[in-house]
Structure formats: structure tokens, C-alpha cells
Design an enzyme around this catalytic site. Structure first.
Site, mmCIF file in Angstrom:
data_model
loop_
_atom_site.group_PDB
_atom_site.id
_atom_site.type_symbol
_atom_site.label_atom_id
_atom_site.label_comp_id
_atom_site.label_asym_id
_atom_site.label_seq_id
_atom_site.Cartn_x
_atom_site.Cartn_y
_atom_site.Cartn_z
ATOM 1 N N ARG A 46 76.039 60.711 29.122
ATOM 2 C CA ARG A 46 75.502 60.021 27.932
ATOM 3 C C ARG A 46 76.461 58.910 27.500
ATOM 4 O O ARG A 46 76.042 57.814 27.137
ATOM 5 C CB ARG A 46 75.284 61.033 26.785
ATOM 6 N N LYS A 136 70.859 57.419 8.970
ATOM 7 C CA LYS A 136 69.424 57.595 9.203
ATOM 8 C C LYS A 136 69.012 59.050 9.030
ATOM 9 O O LYS A 136 69.770 59.957 9.409
ATOM 10 C CB LYS A 136 69.076 57.149 10.623
ATOM 11 N N LYS A 219 62.342 52.735 7.072
ATOM 12 C CA LYS A 219 61.963 52.695 8.499
ATOM 13 C C LYS A 219 60.614 53.386 8.677
ATOM 14 O O LYS A 219 60.550 54.596 8.877
ATOM 15 C CB LYS A 219 63.053 53.379 9.335
HETATM 16 P P1 13P Z 1 61.702 54.714 18.598
HETATM 17 O O1 13P Z 1 61.748 53.239 18.323
HETATM 18 O O2 13P Z 1 61.855 55.078 20.032
HETATM 19 O O3 13P Z 1 60.543 55.385 17.899
HETATM 20 O O4 13P Z 1 63.013 55.316 17.949
HETATM 21 C C1 13P Z 1 63.359 54.919 16.690
HETATM 22 C C2 13P Z 1 63.967 56.041 15.982
HETATM 23 O O5 13P Z 1 65.112 55.987 15.634
HETATM 24 C C3 13P Z 1 63.132 57.216 15.692
HETATM 25 O O6 13P Z 1 63.779 58.033 14.767
#
Ligand code: 13P
Length: 336
Positions: A46, A136, A219
Site C-alpha cells: 500500500r 473526513k 462532500k
Molecule cells: P470515490 O470518489 O471513489 O467515491 O471516493 C471518495 C471517497 O472518499 C468516498 O468516501
């Protein structure tokens, strides 16, 4: 709460032509993605894949921040520089996923509640000391028969607001992510309705918790029919419905919107964002990206095929295309 710091970080994350790279897949998710392309997963596998992406030339013109997972924020580049330090040295804000995952919601089969509030203050303080400036937390909302329930909406909205409040106290800009997932055969109208519900409840709870909205980013998912719906809609309709839904439910004080890609194709994710940024409709926020798969899917594939350079080029290309979409300057002929 240092409101000035939070507002400055939030503004920088959605600066003109820039968006966020979501590279915060949990160890489980990243391992499955590596396995899917034939790579044996391990902490070193990773690290190698991600540090190669992070050392791509020139992408700081398109990427303002990178969201990391706990394992990655503690790892180093090949030369021993810690990853958050390396990103900061390139003018990119390190971010951190702080939820501990979506778990089964008690007594609500098929629904999830995101966990991770216990001990969050201390974890945020540690991440800030390691250089993180934003965070996040992803809530998962699924559409189905009798879903989402009131319990699903209210518990996730409450958790998002508590998370946002704790992050801000510790100097981290919270990305508030209530994702209405694409699984299912629902219509775009149903997606609009459920997205409205979770957004309005989340911002009601944020108000109750005293969250400072100019120091936050939202988001969201775009408004689309479910993957298995037989009524698909045009890119123009996705863009229009999405901006309408946000205009009805997102307070204007929020600094910016950074969409997730959620399983859309690379080009759809870029085209939708481009259309939204070319529309005449007035809206108070920056409309940007915080894509995971739509920035890295091809880069992972080329990495698995054995070329570090091709993997960087694939990432740099998607970053550049999405950067153009920030101002409505993308066009499909630029893809080739
Ligand atoms: P995706 O753009 O692949 O949906 O991932 C964004 C993300 O951080 C989801 O939590």
C-alpha cells in the site's frame, strides 16, 4: 475554535482550479483493490503504490489536499520523509479519515451507522500535530424498500455534526460526507428526495452543535438514478438536479462542495462537474472534487501492469481534467 485558521484551510482546499484526492481507503478496502489487480496486499504494498502517486510531478496545480488513512499518515516516502511532511512541502494539505467505518445500525437491517466518536478529540489532536489540517467522515445512506429509515437519517446526521464540531475544536476542517450510495434501482427523483433529507437534517444538527460552517466542506453524492434503475438520465440532467438539490438544502455559509465520485466512470465524474461549473445558475459555493476512484482507478491498473511512470501519468491526467472542470473548461476531446 480558531475560526480564522479553519476558514483559511477551507478556502485553500477549494482554491481556483483545485480539488482533493481521496486516498484514504481503509486497509481492508485498499487490500481488496490491490488484490483485484493481482497485487498481494501488505502495508508495504500500500505504501509503495501510494507514495508513487504522491511523488507525481506537477499535480499540486490540481490537488490542494490528500486524504490519508491512519496507516498512511504514519508511513514515509522512499527517502524516509514522512508522508504528511512530504505533502506539506509540496503545498498540499494532508487530511485524515477519522471515522472508524460504517457498522450495522441496530434493529435496522441493511442500514449503517458510521462509528468513531469515542476518543475522537485525542485522535484529532494527534493528527493535527502530525500535520493534518482537515478530516473526513463518511456516512452511508442506502435507498431501498422502507430505506432510509428515520433512525438512519437522524443517527448519521447527529454523528456528522458531532464529528464536525470536535474536528473544528482541534483545528481540522471537517469534510462532512453524507453519501447516498448508487446501489439500487431507484429513480433520480428518489435520490433527490433522500439527499435533501440527509442534507437538511445534517445542517440542522450542525447548527445545534455550533459548527462553524465557513470552516467546513460538504462532500455529497450527485443526484443520479440507482445503478440498476432502468430510467437513466443525461449528464445535463444530473448537473441540473444536483445544483438544484444543493441550492435547496445547503446553507450558503458552507465554504465549498467537494463531490465524491461514488462509482461513476472517470469521464462522467469530470463531465458532470464541468457542466455544473458551466451553468448560469447562481450558487454561493465553489463546486469541486474529492474523488477517489475517478482520480485513481486507471493509475492503479497501470501500477499493477508494472509501470510506476504510467501510473503517475494516469493520475496526473485525471487531476488535470478535473482541474479544468472546476471552471467549465473541460471538453471530451481533451481526453485523448
Ligand atoms: P470515490 O470518489 O471513489 O467515491 O471516493 C471518495 C471517497 O472518499 C468516498 O468516501
Amino acid at each position: 475554535m480558531d475560526k480564522q485558521l479553519l476558514e483559511k484551510t477551507a478556502r485553500e482546499l477549494v482554491a481556483s482550479g483545485k480539488g482533493i484526492l481521496a486516498a484514504d481507503e481503509s486497509n481492508g478496502t485498499m487490500s481488496s483493490r490491490l488484490e483485484a489487480v493481482g497485487i498481494e496486499p501488505s502495508p508495504e504494498a500500500r505504501r509503495m503504490y501510494r507514495s508513487n502517486i504522491f511523488s507525481t510531478k506537477g499535480y499540486e496545480s490540481a490537488i490542494s489536499g490528500v486524504i490519508l488513512f491512519d496507516e498512511t499518515i504514519r508511513q514515509s516516502m522512499d527517502d524516509g520523509t514522512s508522508i504528511p511532511e512530504y505533502l506539506s512541502s509540496r503545498g498540499i494539505h494532508p487530511g485524515i479519515k477519522v471515522d472508524t467505518g460504517a457498522k450495522d445500525l441496530a434493529n435496522h437491517s441493511g442500514e449503517k451507522i458510521t462509528e468513531g466518536l469515542d476518543g475522537l478529540r485525542d485522535r484529532c489532536a494527534e493528527y493535527f500535530s502530525m500535520g493534518a489540517r482537515f478530516a473526513k467522515w463518511r456516512a452511508v445512506i442506502r435507498i431501498g424498500q422502507n430505506m432510509p429509515s428515520i433512525a438512519n437519517i437522524s443517527t448519521n446526521a447527529h454523528a456528522l455534526a458531532r464529528y464536525a464540531s470536535i474536528c473544528q475544536e482541534q483545528g481540522l476542517v471537517p469534510i462532512i460526507e453524507p453519501e447516498v450510495i448508487m446501489e439500487g434501482d431507484h429513480t433520480a427523483e428518489r435520490c433527490f428526495q433522500v439527499t435533501s433529507e440527509i442534507l437538511s437534517q445534517t445542517f440542522k444538527d450542525c447548527k445545534k452543535q455550533g459548527v462553524h460552517l465557513p470552516g467546513t466542506l460538504l462532500k455529497p453524492n450527485m443526484i443520479m438514478p440507482g445503478k440498476d434503475s432502468n430510467v437513466q438520465i443525461s449528464r445535463e440532467e444530473v448537473a441540473k438536479l444536483t445544483v438544484n438539490c444543493l441550492s435547496m438544502n445547503v446553507p450558503e455559509e458552507v465554504e465549498g462542495i467537494v463531490f465524491l465520485s461514488g462509482g461513476q466512470s472517470d469521464e462522467d465524474a469530470t463531465a458532470h462537474l464541468n457542466l455544473m461549473n458551466s451553468m448560469d445558475t447562481e450558487h454561493p459555493w465553489q463546486l469541486s472534487y474529492s474523488y477517489g476512484r475517478a482520480l485513481l482507478a486507471h493509475a492503479l491498473q497501470t501500477w499493477a501492469e508494472g509501470s510506476a511512470e504510467d501510473s503517475q501519468n494516469a493520475f496526473a491526467h485525471r487531476a488535470e481534467m478535473n482541474s479544468l472542470a472546476r471552471s467549465g473548461d473541460w471538453a471530451s476531446h481533451l481526453e485523448s
